[in-house]
Write a protein that holds these residues in place. Structure first.
Motif, short mmCIF file in Angstrom:
data_model
loop_
_atom_site.label_atom_id
_atom_site.label_comp_id
_atom_site.label_asym_id
_atom_site.label_seq_id
_atom_site.Cartn_x
_atom_site.Cartn_y
_atom_site.Cartn_z
N VAL A 79 0.58 -1.40 0.12
CA VAL A 79 -0.21 0.00 0.39
C VAL A 79 0.48 0.99 -0.02
O VAL A 79 0.85 1.95 -0.48
N SER A 80 2.04 1.23 0.64
CA SER A 80 3.06 2.44 0.44
C SER A 80 3.89 2.33 -0.99
O SER A 80 4.05 3.65 -1.87
N GLU A 81 4.02 0.96 -1.41
CA GLU A 81 5.38 1.23 -2.47
C GLU A 81 4.14 0.90 -4.21
O GLU A 81 4.99 1.22 -5.05
N GLN A 82 4.22 0.14 -4.01
CA GLN A 82 3.49 -1.06 -5.41
C GLN A 82 4.51 -2.29 -5.45
O GLN A 82 5.59 -1.52 -4.82
N PHE A 83 4.61 -3.45 -5.55
CA PHE A 83 4.88 -3.95 -6.46
C PHE A 83 5.31 -4.10 -7.85
O PHE A 83 3.76 -4.02 -8.54
N GLN A 84 5.60 -4.14 -8.38
CA GLN A 84 6.08 -4.65 -10.11
C GLN A 84 5.99 -5.50 -10.80
O GLN A 84 7.29 -6.40 -10.16
N LEU A 85 6.05 -6.38 -11.67
CA LEU A 85 6.38 -7.63 -12.79
C LEU A 85 6.16 -7.08 -13.49
O LEU A 85 5.17 -7.10 -14.10
N THR A 86 7.04 -7.98 -14.70
CA THR A 86 7.13 -7.89 -16.13
C THR A 86 7.51 -9.09 -16.96
O THR A 86 7.71 -9.74 -16.11
N LEU A 87 6.61 -8.67 -17.53
CA LEU A 87 6.33 -10.86 -18.00
C LEU A 87 7.30 -10.40 -19.70
O LEU A 87 6.92 -8.53 -20.01
N ASN A 88 8.00 -10.63 -20.50
CA ASN A 88 7.86 -11.29 -21.90
C ASN A 88 7.22 -11.68 -22.87
O ASN A 88 7.48 -13.04 -22.14
N LEU A 89 7.08 -11.28 -23.97
CA LEU A 89 6.53 -12.23 -24.91
C LEU A 89 7.58 -12.88 -26.51
O LEU A 89 8.42 -11.91 -26.33
N GLN A 90 7.69 -13.59 -25.90
CA GLN A 90 8.88 -14.25 -26.92
C GLN A 90 8.23 -14.97 -27.62
O GLN A 90 8.25 -16.43 -27.22
N GLY A 91 8.45 -14.88 -29.40
CA GLY A 91 8.14 -15.35 -30.11
C GLY A 91 7.38 -14.61 -31.12
O GLY A 91 7.52 -13.82 -31.33
N THR A 129 5.43 -6.58 -26.31
CA THR A 129 5.69 -7.69 -26.01
C THR A 129 5.86 -7.58 -24.39
O THR A 129 6.90 -8.36 -23.97
N THR A 130 5.75 -6.18 -24.15
CA THR A 130 6.77 -6.13 -22.39
C THR A 130 5.33 -5.72 -22.00
O THR A 130 4.98 -4.76 -21.89
N ILE A 131 5.15 -7.02 -21.21
CA ILE A 131 3.42 -6.50 -20.26
C ILE A 131 4.28 -6.40 -18.86
O ILE A 131 5.26 -6.43 -18.19
N ASN A 132 4.00 -5.07 -18.14
CA ASN A 132 4.56 -4.11 -16.80
C ASN A 132 3.07 -4.39 -16.34
O ASN A 132 1.89 -3.93 -16.05
N LEU A 133 2.85 -5.35 -14.95
CA LEU A 133 1.98 -5.33 -14.24
C LEU A 133 2.49 -4.69 -12.50
O LEU A 133 3.42 -5.29 -12.31
#
Length: 179
Positions: A79-91, A129-133
């Motif tokens: 709640v103070s900073e947020q979490f982040q994940l990055t997915l890459n699409l290869q193909g 091709t890059t997804i930032n969540l």
């Protein structure tokens, strides 16, 4: 006693924590998270820190002590900073796009895959091709990322699929020709 569980949790200035019995609510600038702790644990709040205590010392309570201390710490961080994940699409031809409250994935199937974006989560697509969540709930973020990834997990022969940022796929040689 759990080594992780006995560590105090530092509360940032912009975070409010409310404890009603076994229910804990954490509010910050990115959202509000709720959790219920087991009755063998207690919470003390003093001088800008939060301490999780154990009432009965057993092997199970020691494990729960460390678990719930980490869960509460993740709530405060989220709640103070947020979490982040990055997915890459290869193909070849793999791409993603955000359309309203859905993320649309073209992954080589005969039809595009449409997934609903959960509430409290933001999705950004960079260069198709890059997804930032981003989200304040670490568990929900990981679950959504694994659901996206389940459509095309990385395969070891060509290295195609949906990969986490920095993930390395161990490649296999494949078939060798006739001799």
């Amino acid at each position: 006693m759990s080594r992780i569980g006995k560590l105090p949790i530092k509360i940032p200035a912009n975070v409010d924590i409310t404890c009603n019995g076994l229910d804990i609510t954490v509010k910050g600038k990115f959202g509000t998270l709720h959790n219920t702790i087991p009755d063998i644990l207690g919470i003390e709040q003093m001088n800008g820190t939060l301490i999780v205590n154990v009432k009965n010392k057993t092997r199970n309570s020691s494990a729960l002590h460390g678990l719930y201390r980490t869960l509460i710490n993740n709530m405060v961080t989220g709640v103070s900073e947020q979490f982040q994940l990055t997915l890459n699409l290869q193909g070849v031809g793999y791409r993603a796009a955000v359309q309203g409250k859905h993320i649309v994935l073209n992954l080589g199937y005969s039809h595009p895959v449409k997934m609903l974006i959960p509430d409290g989560m933001s999705v950004e697509v960079v260069q198709n091709t890059t997804i930032n969540l981003k989200a304040c709930d670490k568990e929900g973020l990981g679950l959504f990322a694994s659901n996206i990834r389940s459509w095309r997990p990385p395969e070891p022969y060509k290295g195609k699929g949906i990969l986490y940022k920095g993930e390395i796929v161990n490649r296999k040689a494949g078939k060798s020709g006739k001799k």
